[in-house]
Motif scaffolding. Structure first.
Motif, PDB file in Angstrom:
ATOM      1  N   SER A 168       0.828  -1.203   0.000  1.00 56.30           N
ATOM      2  CA  SER A 168       0.000   0.000   0.000  1.00 56.30           C
ATOM      3  C   SER A 168       0.865   1.258   0.000  1.00 56.30           C
ATOM      4  CB  SER A 168      -0.926  -0.010   1.216  1.00 56.30           C
ATOM      5  OG  SER A 168      -1.718   1.154   1.255  1.00 56.30           O
ATOM      6  N   GLU A 169       1.891   1.270   0.851  1.00 57.94           N
ATOM      7  CA  GLU A 169       2.792   2.421   0.922  1.00 57.94           C
ATOM      8  C   GLU A 169       3.577   2.598  -0.376  1.00 57.94           C
ATOM      9  OE1 GLU A 169       3.363   4.783   3.537  1.00 57.94           O
ATOM     10  OE2 GLU A 169       1.374   3.967   3.919  1.00 57.94           O
ATOM     11  N   PHE A 170       3.787   1.512  -1.087  1.00 59.84           N
ATOM     12  CA  PHE A 170       4.506   1.528  -2.365  1.00 59.84           C
ATOM     13  C   PHE A 170       3.608   2.031  -3.500  1.00 59.84           C
ATOM     14  CE2 PHE A 170       7.045  -1.149  -5.589  1.00 59.84           C
ATOM     15  CZ  PHE A 170       8.040  -0.193  -5.690  1.00 59.84           C
ATOM     16  N   GLY A 171       2.346   2.285  -3.163  1.00 58.55           N
ATOM     17  CA  GLY A 171       1.395   2.763  -4.160  1.00 58.55           C
ATOM     18  C   GLY A 171       0.707   1.666  -4.936  1.00 58.55           C
ATOM     19  N   CYS A 172       0.830   0.424  -4.449  1.00 62.88           N
ATOM     20  CA  CYS A 172       0.273  -0.737  -5.154  1.00 62.88           C
ATOM     21  C   CYS A 172      -0.503  -1.624  -4.185  1.00 62.88           C
ATOM     22  CB  CYS A 172       1.386  -1.552  -5.801  1.00 62.88           C
ATOM     23  SG  CYS A 172       2.485  -0.619  -6.871  1.00 62.88           S
ATOM     24  N   PRO A 173      -1.646  -1.163  -3.674  1.00 62.21           N
ATOM     25  CA  PRO A 173      -2.390  -2.009  -2.731  1.00 62.21           C
ATOM     26  C   PRO A 173      -2.777  -3.343  -3.359  1.00 62.21           C
ATOM     27  CG  PRO A 173      -3.735  -0.165  -3.496  1.00 62.21           C
ATOM     28  CD  PRO A 173      -2.339   0.098  -3.957  1.00 62.21           C
ATOM     29  N   ILE A 174      -2.795  -4.374  -2.534  1.00 58.91           N
ATOM     30  CA  ILE A 174      -3.097  -5.722  -3.012  1.00 58.91           C
ATOM     31  C   ILE A 174      -4.568  -5.820  -3.403  1.00 58.91           C
ATOM     32  CG2 ILE A 174      -3.219  -8.152  -2.302  1.00 58.91           C
ATOM     33  CD1 ILE A 174      -0.785  -7.533  -0.481  1.00 58.91           C
ATOM     34  N   ARG A 175      -4.822  -6.501  -4.498  1.00 62.30           N
ATOM     35  CA  ARG A 175      -6.185  -6.644  -5.015  1.00 62.30           C
ATOM     36  C   ARG A 175      -7.115  -7.203  -3.931  1.00 62.30           C
ATOM     37  NH1 ARG A 175      -9.107 -10.845  -7.740  1.00 62.30           N
ATOM     38  NH2 ARG A 175     -10.559 -10.054  -9.324  1.00 62.30           N
ATOM     39  N   GLY A 176      -8.215  -6.495  -3.706  1.00 62.99           N
ATOM     40  CA  GLY A 176      -9.213  -6.916  -2.733  1.00 62.99           C
ATOM     41  C   GLY A 176      -8.997  -6.392  -1.327  1.00 62.99           C
ATOM     42  N   ASP A 177      -7.857  -5.731  -1.073  1.00 66.98           N
ATOM     43  CA  ASP A 177      -7.520  -5.326   0.295  1.00 66.98           C
ATOM     44  C   ASP A 177      -8.065  -3.927   0.604  1.00 66.98           C
ATOM     45  OD1 ASP A 177      -6.507  -5.251   2.820  1.00 66.98           O
ATOM     46  OD2 ASP A 177      -4.403  -5.466   2.251  1.00 66.98           O
ATOM     47  N   LEU A 178      -9.339  -3.868   0.958  1.00 65.05           N
ATOM     48  CA  LEU A 178      -9.987  -2.591   1.268  1.00 65.05           C
ATOM     49  C   LEU A 178      -9.307  -1.872   2.425  1.00 65.05           C
ATOM     50  CD1 LEU A 178     -13.786  -3.529   1.089  1.00 65.05           C
ATOM     51  CD2 LEU A 178     -12.438  -2.333  -0.639  1.00 65.05           C
ATOM     52  N   LYS A 179      -8.849  -2.631   3.409  1.00 62.17           N
ATOM     53  CA  LYS A 179      -8.254  -2.028   4.606  1.00 62.17           C
ATOM     54  C   LYS A 179      -7.038  -1.181   4.263  1.00 62.17           C
ATOM     55  CE  LYS A 179      -8.359  -4.109   8.548  1.00 62.17           C
ATOM     56  NZ  LYS A 179      -8.172  -5.013   9.709  1.00 62.17           N
ATOM     57  N   TYR A 180      -6.316  -1.572   3.221  1.00 66.17           N
ATOM     58  CA  TYR A 180      -5.087  -0.859   2.880  1.00 66.17           C
ATOM     59  C   TYR A 180      -5.115  -0.265   1.469  1.00 66.17           C
ATOM     60  CZ  TYR A 180      -3.339  -2.614   7.279  1.00 66.17           C
ATOM     61  OH  TYR A 180      -3.183  -2.875   8.628  1.00 66.17           O
ATOM     62  N   GLY A 181      -6.303   0.173   1.048  1.00 68.65           N
ATOM     63  CA  GLY A 181      -6.355   1.069  -0.092  1.00 68.65           C
ATOM     64  C   GLY A 181      -6.851   0.558  -1.419  1.00 68.65           C
ATOM     65  N   PHE A 182      -7.147  -0.760  -1.545  1.00 66.56           N
ATOM     66  CA  PHE A 182      -7.700  -1.196  -2.827  1.00 66.56           C
ATOM     67  C   PHE A 182      -9.162  -0.756  -2.895  1.00 66.56           C
ATOM     68  CE2 PHE A 182      -9.087  -4.002  -6.253  1.00 66.56           C
ATOM     69  CZ  PHE A 182      -8.008  -3.893  -7.127  1.00 66.56           C
ATOM     70  N   PRO A 183      -9.631  -0.271  -4.044  1.00 70.73           N
ATOM     71  CA  PRO A 183     -10.952   0.376  -4.092  1.00 70.73           C
ATOM     72  C   PRO A 183     -12.160  -0.545  -3.975  1.00 70.73           C
ATOM     73  CG  PRO A 183      -9.941   0.348  -6.272  1.00 70.73           C
ATOM     74  CD  PRO A 183      -8.885  -0.109  -5.309  1.00 70.73           C
ATOM     75  N   LEU A 187     -15.052 -10.872  -4.404  1.00 74.77           N
ATOM     76  CA  LEU A 187     -16.388 -11.393  -4.109  1.00 74.77           C
ATOM     77  C   LEU A 187     -16.406 -12.278  -2.870  1.00 74.77           C
ATOM     78  CD1 LEU A 187     -17.702 -12.230  -7.706  1.00 74.77           C
ATOM     79  CD2 LEU A 187     -18.304 -10.273  -6.252  1.00 74.77           C
ATOM     80  N   ASP A 188     -15.327 -13.035  -2.651  1.00 75.21           N
ATOM     81  CA  ASP A 188     -15.283 -13.942  -1.498  1.00 75.21           C
ATOM     82  C   ASP A 188     -14.625 -13.303  -0.272  1.00 75.21           C
ATOM     83  OD1 ASP A 188     -12.663 -13.833  -2.293  1.00 75.21           O
ATOM     84  OD2 ASP A 188     -12.411 -15.991  -2.591  1.00 75.21           O
ATOM     85  N   LYS A 189     -14.355 -11.997  -0.338  1.00 77.77           N
ATOM     86  CA  LYS A 189     -13.749 -11.228   0.754  1.00 77.77           C
ATOM     87  C   LYS A 189     -12.289 -11.594   1.017  1.00 77.77           C
ATOM     88  CE  LYS A 189     -18.137 -10.380   3.137  1.00 77.77           C
ATOM     89  NZ  LYS A 189     -18.873 -10.482   4.418  1.00 77.77           N
ATOM     90  N   SER A 190     -11.695 -12.382   0.122  1.00 78.90           N
ATOM     91  CA  SER A 190     -10.267 -12.671   0.230  1.00 78.90           C
ATOM     92  C   SER A 190      -9.483 -11.482  -0.307  1.00 78.90           C
ATOM     93  CB  SER A 190      -9.913 -13.917  -0.584  1.00 78.90           C
ATOM     94  OG  SER A 190     -10.011 -13.634  -1.982  1.00 78.90           O
ATOM     95  N   ILE A 191      -8.166 -11.523  -0.115  1.00 80.76           N
ATOM     96  CA  ILE A 191      -7.286 -10.608  -0.832  1.00 80.76           C
ATOM     97  C   ILE A 191      -6.306 -11.473  -1.616  1.00 80.76           C
ATOM     98  CG2 ILE A 191      -7.540  -8.799   0.898  1.00 80.76           C
ATOM     99  CD1 ILE A 191      -4.739  -9.453   1.904  1.00 80.76           C
ATOM    100  N   ASN A 192      -5.758 -10.926  -2.691  1.00 82.50           N
ATOM    101  CA  ASN A 192      -4.871 -11.720  -3.541  1.00 82.50           C
ATOM    102  C   ASN A 192      -3.437 -11.685  -3.020  1.00 82.50           C
ATOM    103  OD1 ASN A 192      -7.158 -10.849  -5.828  1.00 82.50           O
ATOM    104  ND2 ASN A 192      -6.397 -12.953  -5.926  1.00 82.50           N
TER     105      ASN A 192
END
Length: 242
Positions: A168-183, A187-192
């Motif tokens: 997230s700090e690198f400007g590249c939040p992980i897909r699905g990670d709402l807590k750290y900035g992905f929009p 669907l399954d609430k996982s993160i990639n």
């Protein structure tokens, strides 16, 4: 239970599983049944153990994260595995999928992380501050598929939410990670974020263990297998323990 407990390696000392996303490793305020509970049930049933089963996680993976997770089956194995992790004689490799192209092809991310226990969030700082711990992560971009980038991450420290915060700090939040900035969520609430590989020396047998966790069974994840260029060689493993 079989779909939840996915053994990758087991003997009298260790149980190593491929953790599915969405399961807690240990209990929290939700009271949800944990992966530890399911693994204890698995051992009790498989080995016909009538009493309490000793099983303890050696490390943690966040609830929405999948991949390699190690449990100790004896107190001796737990003590020795704790020392292995504390002395960093373990190589951890994660895969993360991000939408935004990283600014560099490879490098090291360094920051000081401070956790807010009440909010269960972690904040990164560029300089040391009171209560923050230094965190270091090596990264390498493995490739691009369908407008997403696969990034290999090697945490050199083991701080809470370290990889999620660093990306997230690198400007590249992980897909699905709402807590750290992905929009938007998956669907399954996982993160990639997937704990792909773990290399360490067996705490009792003193033999190198190379554990690889298959990707979650969905088409989005599986397409990235074409980018896996890692070739495990004995000399690389031996060097790690020398």
């Amino acid at each position: 239970m079989n779909k939840i407990v996915q053994p990758l390696y087991e003997d009298n000392h260790l149980l190593i599983v491929n953790k599915p996303a969405g399961y807690l490793v240990q209990g929290d305020h939700t009271g949800d049944k944990t992966l530890l509970d399911y693994c204890k049930d698995y051992i009790a049933e498989k080995y016909d153990k009538p009493g309490a089963v000793f099983l303890h996680p050696v490390h943690r993976l966040d609830r929405p994260v999948s991949g390699v997770l190690v449990f100790a089956r004896t107190s001796k194995a737990l003590e020795r595995m704790n020392k292995i992790f504390a002395s960093r004689k373990v190589q951890k490799t994660y895969w993360a999928v991000v939408k935004k192209r990283p600014a560099q092809q490879k490098g090291k991310l360094v920051s000081w992380l401070k956790k807010d226990g009440a909010k269960n969030t972690v904040t990164a700082y560029a300089e040391p501050i009171d209560g923050a711990q230094k965190a270091e992560t090596n990264f390498k971009v493995l490739g691009k598929l369908n407008n997403h980038y696969l990034v290999e991450l090697e945490p050199l420290t083991g701080r809470p939410h370290q990889l999620r915060v660093h990306m997230s700090e690198f400007g590249c939040p992980i897909r699905g990670d709402l807590k750290y900035g992905f929009p938007k969520p998956n669907l399954d609430k996982s993160i990639n974020l997937h704990a792909r590989r773990l290399y360490f020396e067996h705490p009792v047998k003193k033999e190198p263990l190379i554990i690889v966790a298959g990707l979650p069974t969905d088409q989005f994840w599986e397409q990235f297998l074409t980018l896996d260029e890692v070739k495990v060689k004995e000399k690389n493993i031996n060097n790690m323990f020398s």
